[in-house]
Design an enzyme around this catalytic site. Sequence first.
Site, PDB file in Angstrom:
ATOM      1  N   HIS A 113      -3.490  -7.960  -4.254  1.00 48.81           N
ATOM      2  CA  HIS A 113      -4.565  -6.960  -4.147  1.00 48.81           C
ATOM      3  C   HIS A 113      -5.330  -7.126  -2.830  1.00 48.81           C
ATOM      4  CE1 HIS A 113      -4.379  -7.435  -8.690  1.00 48.81           C
ATOM      5  NE2 HIS A 113      -4.206  -6.139  -8.552  1.00 48.81           N
ATOM      6  N   GLN A 122       5.583   3.116 -10.109  1.00 49.65           N
ATOM      7  CA  GLN A 122       4.225   3.686 -10.065  1.00 49.65           C
ATOM      8  C   GLN A 122       3.978   4.360  -8.709  1.00 49.65           C
ATOM      9  OE1 GLN A 122       0.458   1.857 -11.655  1.00 49.65           O
ATOM     10  NE2 GLN A 122       0.263   1.148  -9.559  1.00 49.65           N
ATOM     11  N   SER A 126       1.258 -11.297  -9.595  1.00 49.38           N
ATOM     12  CA  SER A 126       0.858 -10.374 -10.656  1.00 49.38           C
ATOM     13  C   SER A 126      -0.254 -11.031 -11.454  1.00 49.38           C
ATOM     14  CB  SER A 126       2.057 -10.110 -11.577  1.00 49.38           C
ATOM     15  OG  SER A 126       1.612  -9.553 -12.800  1.00 49.38           O
ATOM     16  N   ARG A 164      -0.482 -10.954 -14.447  1.00 49.04           N
ATOM     17  CA  ARG A 164       0.130 -11.492 -15.659  1.00 49.04           C
ATOM     18  C   ARG A 164       0.665 -12.914 -15.477  1.00 49.04           C
ATOM     19  NH1 ARG A 164       2.588  -7.049 -19.153  1.00 49.04           N
ATOM     20  NH2 ARG A 164       1.310  -5.282 -18.598  1.00 49.04           N
TER      21      ARG A 164
HETATM   22  O1  PAF Z   1      -1.546  -0.789 -10.597  1.00 46.02           O
HETATM   23  C1  PAF Z   1      -2.583  -0.819 -11.275  1.00 46.02           C
HETATM   24  O2  PAF Z   1      -3.321  -1.797 -11.273  1.00 46.02           O
HETATM   25  C2  PAF Z   1      -2.964   0.384 -12.118  1.00 46.02           C
HETATM   26  O3  PAF Z   1      -1.846   0.990 -12.666  1.00 46.02           O
HETATM   27  C3  PAF Z   1      -3.818   1.415 -11.361  1.00 46.02           C
HETATM   28  C4  PAF Z   1      -3.069   2.029 -10.200  1.00 46.02           C
HETATM   29  C5  PAF Z   1      -5.098   0.751 -10.845  1.00 46.02           C
HETATM   30  C6  PAF Z   1      -4.233   2.544 -12.298  1.00 46.02           C
HETATM   31  O4  PAF Z   1      -4.989   2.082 -13.361  1.00 46.02           O
END
Ligand code: PAF
Length: 280
Positions: A39, A155, A187, A189
Amino acid sequence: MTVVILRRVADLRTMVRGWKAAGQTVGVVPTMGALHEGHLSLARAAKAGCDRVIVTIFVNPKQFNNPADLEKYPRTEDRDAALLATVGVDVIFAPLPDEVYPPGFATGVSVSGVSAPLEGAHRPGHFDGVATVVAKLFGMTMADRAYFGEKDWQQLQVVQRLVADLNLPVQIVGCGTVREADGLAMSSRNARLSESGRKIAPGLHREMQRAAEAMRAGVPVAAALEEAAAAVQAAGFEAVDYLDLRSADLLEPMTALNGPARLLAAATLDGVRLIDNIAV
Ligand code: PAF
């Protein structure tokens, strides 16, 4: 330095309107919190590409098909805010569920085609929830650019389709997967893996790389995939949901390496579902 945390759309919009009036570009990094280096790399890319950066933290109930998974999802806002301060983001938008889905909320966004296979097949409704919240976050933040990790390759394709189909005025920027030294894709997780599971986990990426090399060397796709799935299980994973070669953009099945391809996998270890993907 601390980062301002806003919880209301109206407050966020007032701030963003001020930036835009000053001619500044705005980037958004949508997250569900429990931040890690992956992130932060998105936030750094946003900082490099935009004058102002918003990181959203919202654990979106609509994208969890399993209530236990939603319950267990880590919530670490103070730690997240401290990490984001080190990157120098301008604001964290962390709304409460009612702000995003007020009583009477009745709209859903559904992207067909690319949402259907792989994660879509194993997590019914997941991408409807993602598309709905992402469309809302784009509307709320009015961002010019949005940063998504390639770790969630499907995604990323769903979001690209959404933006193109609905003419949303935001540019999607995909950023490479950040990995631990042993190859495990970062991740939120991963923190739920046991000590022994953490040692086994890099096996998923390792076997995917082996399969990709085998396919490039001419081993038939089906045989390489079958061998890799068996090797992942032999490494100690409890189940392999899929390990599949797909066209990189539409995620259509590929039986031969005859165009841009992506190898995607999901497998469970310690009851934790891990996903990964690599270019082939
Ligand atoms: O990838 C994620 O963390 C989620 O799917 C997102 C894009 C923030 C949408 O809730």
